[in-house]
Design an enzyme around this catalytic site. Sequence first.
Site, PDB file in Angstrom:
ATOM      1  N   GLU A 128       0.810  -1.214   0.000  1.00  0.00           N
ATOM      2  CA  GLU A 128       0.000   0.000   0.000  1.00  0.00           C
ATOM      3  C   GLU A 128       0.847   1.270   0.000  1.00  0.00           C
ATOM      4  O   GLU A 128       0.787   2.088   0.933  1.00  0.00           O
ATOM      5  CB  GLU A 128      -0.970  -0.021   1.182  1.00  0.00           C
ATOM      6  CG  GLU A 128      -1.940  -1.198   1.103  1.00  0.00           C
ATOM      7  CD  GLU A 128      -3.043  -1.163   2.143  1.00  0.00           C
ATOM      8  OE1 GLU A 128      -3.012  -0.281   3.020  1.00  0.00           O
ATOM      9  OE2 GLU A 128      -3.923  -2.035   2.083  1.00  0.00           O
ATOM     10  N   GLU A 131      -4.923  -8.192  -0.682  1.00  0.00           N
ATOM     11  CA  GLU A 131      -5.657  -8.060   0.575  1.00  0.00           C
ATOM     12  C   GLU A 131      -7.134  -7.856   0.281  1.00  0.00           C
ATOM     13  O   GLU A 131      -7.507  -7.049  -0.572  1.00  0.00           O
ATOM     14  CB  GLU A 131      -5.150  -6.873   1.404  1.00  0.00           C
ATOM     15  CG  GLU A 131      -3.821  -7.092   2.074  1.00  0.00           C
ATOM     16  CD  GLU A 131      -3.465  -5.945   3.034  1.00  0.00           C
ATOM     17  OE1 GLU A 131      -4.412  -5.265   3.515  1.00  0.00           O
ATOM     18  OE2 GLU A 131      -2.284  -5.730   3.271  1.00  0.00           O
TER      19      GLU A 131
END
Length: 937
Positions: free
Chosen positions: A324, A582
Amino acid sequence: MKNNLHPSQSSATLTEDIQTPQQQSRHNLANSSSNASFNTSATATPTPTRRPFVNANFKQTENDSQTSLFGSEGHHPTSTQPLYLRGPWFKDHTGRTVTLRGVNLSGASKTPIGCPSHQAEGFLDADGTEVSFVGRPFPLEDADEHLSRLKHWGFNMLRFVVTWESIEHAGPGKYDYEFFEYLIKVFHKCKQYGFKCFIDPHQDVWSRFSGGSGAPLWTLHLAGLDPSAFPKTDAAIVHNLYEDPESFPKMVWATNYNKLAAATMFTLFFAGSTFASDCVVDQMNIQDYLQTHYIKSYMALAEYITAQHGIEDDVVIGYDTLNEPSAGWIGVEDLTKIPEHQELKKDSTPTPLQAMILGQGHQQTVEFWVSTFFGPKRKGSKTINPEGTTAWLTKERRDEKDKRFGWKRAPEFPKAGECIWASHGVWDPSTQQVLIPDYFHKDPETDEKYEFDTRSFLPFCRRFAQAIRTIHKAAIIFLEPPVNEIPPSLPPPHDDDDVAQFDITSRVVYAPHWYDGLTLLNKRWNFFNIDYLGVKRGRYPNYAAAVKIGEKAIKECFRGQLARIKEEGQQAIGQHPTLIGEIGIPFDMNDRKAYKPNGNYKDQIKAMDANLYALESNHLNFTLWNYCPDNSHKWGDQWNGEDLSLWSKDDLNRDPRKLTKKSSQASLTTDAYSLHKVESPQDVSISIRDSPPLMRRVSSSTSNNSPPAAHTRVTTLSSSSTSSKSSSSSASSDRPLLGDRNNTDDDHRQKHHPDLGGRALVAFCRPFAQKVAGIPLELSFSLNTVTFKFSFKRTRSTEDGGSNPLNSPRPGMINEPNEIYLPRIHFPCAEEYLSSLGGSSTTSSKDKDPICSVTVSGGHWKWKEGEQILYWWTDNDDENDKRSPILSEGSKKQKPLEDDVFEITVVGKKWAGNSLVHSPGSGSGLWDAVSQCCRLC
């Protein structure tokens, strides 16, 4: 002042200090094929905290040269089960298409042993150097328990969380080899259970010292920041330093991305040479210093892994680029306003300029926001830092850190205690006014718009990929863009193996993340949801227009969002596999209602089922977030109040099949926990094909144990069944799934049964085709009807991978069967599953529920009970008949046409514990909707 340091003054290149003479030519090739090389210094040379361990059983021979690695199809010579890439599919060494389903292991790996995020004690001691991650994700002695459970649940992939801090916490270039040794032992365990793994260099809002996880504490000191002052200056909201850790606001940690600490660090990491040119350390810009140490840390881990026998490629198949990633303040058009890209606004929300002023020790009144079902909403304001605390280290303390860690700052480096952005002329501390409001939007030298993707993100990914592949030659690079952003475009892949080793377009997987944000932020499952990605991509004028109402609409909304993500990846990156790195749900929904004595996971099951439906309908590989061995009902995943673990030790006493009755381990042996069948029609019609292209409708009776007519190819599934006539009986097994099969003690089985502790188990533990001798077409699993359907287009030979041996196995016949995972919680029969849990049934043997039915359009199959795998052959030629002579009676000994389509349908049993159908008296969807509407009002 600009950095005038000439590149020739650097004493080393990124990989120069570790490469062999054979590697030198390849490294030069990497430098000439892109502009991704950058400078480092001698201080970046690794300094082991312990002597590196090398497996003495692995000895490289003269034949194991650089060229021989590529001569053996690009993989390590010890590799026996490599994973190949061919277009959008993963392939095994036989040419079968492999679907990867797994979990992130683990959320607890974000923090060191004994340092959960809710604990203040010891948080900032010893500058964060004296910590240990040995034992993350679990103690070695517990590895068999957790890995066998994950294997039992059908997972075959692990996204292995390894933070930068876990490697280099002791200081720049000082690597924790004890942690490396521990990881190798865990990877050997993973190999025993057949897991593929890829390394996730995990971070959240830069570091756990700025409210997240990832980078070591010394990186913040390098920039001159003082984490102990973050709470008062609102530079970061840190759980460890929060006044009342138990009342830490839901998901508030994510707002840290736009606060001073994380925004500064990401800006320095990705574009320090452009926007902070005065920040020079050890004769290099802070951007190069940070990136060099980050990359070299994972190079050290890769070197350690490749030195072990049978781990490279067989277990560890690749590396994520960075979890991320954030652009920090790069791209912000006006520092006096909340950035447009800052969609998550919660609690105190300063503008970038206010964040800088607060960090310099000046009081500010900032906007205060709350999260609602229709997006963030402003709710007043908040005054911060009336005491005048500064977030920057004093000269005395900064000198202390400099001496401790050994770096040398250039004379032009901003003064201690001074905001580095004020030092670069962004704003004036005396007037507290902005001087260059679009400072991070344009290149200060060229005045052109600064493009984060092309100027920062892609060059970083190339550097990372090239560095890793100097060590792990066939490493798959899992390219992860910023969350919910369109990925950057890549050039076409190279077929030349010399270039492919360093080219990011070779052996790359698109690995974005996606969450149902409404449920994640509010921790409630609603009768409506929002097409968030559609709003972000401009398909709707506002959130209200993107509302989707009802279960079917929500599922289709999720499916559509993931379809767009997959399509965007293929358009930008090319025809490469997509793996959702994810995705998951919070289990502490509705104020932790499920954890109460009479609570249940019904809402969690609905949410998880919707997520899995979206993944399955798009044929996506994925790793769920997450499996946390340390999870508890009180502290969740031990990090910032998150609670997304599929398993919890606090649920060990809960029957994994139960939805509504009070949980008690002792009552597993009572009538209350026998698997009562949900009412359903007595006859189930199943669509099958006798032989292509003929389609038939047949009836599979559930009212008796008589096997169906042989020519229908409908057979029943038992613990030892095949599709032959002689073995299609309805016998079932009461043997436990794991452990000692001779031990029939109920307590033993209850204690060790892998399903115990699972949460929303029936939703995520679902059937799927793990390996397919062709290309998957359609896959579905209905939790309401417990029906699995799968079809694929068979290919009788593998495809030629071209001149690049890294991308595909060599052409040849595919003689291996399809492998379909069928979990016992849904298949095949109630009596067997109840017995394996240690329960008892009140029904007599003659009244036992029949076993589930299997329908195939062609070929033959065999069920292996212990593996929960159905092997399905579609080739009926003589060669396969000799190898596995278990053809169904009535099937033709004919070779189906090449590239033909085959189908399978498996109907499981619908129980009170694995069905979403409302039980009598349990309420209705209408009343649930009315109740939620009342809450919203």
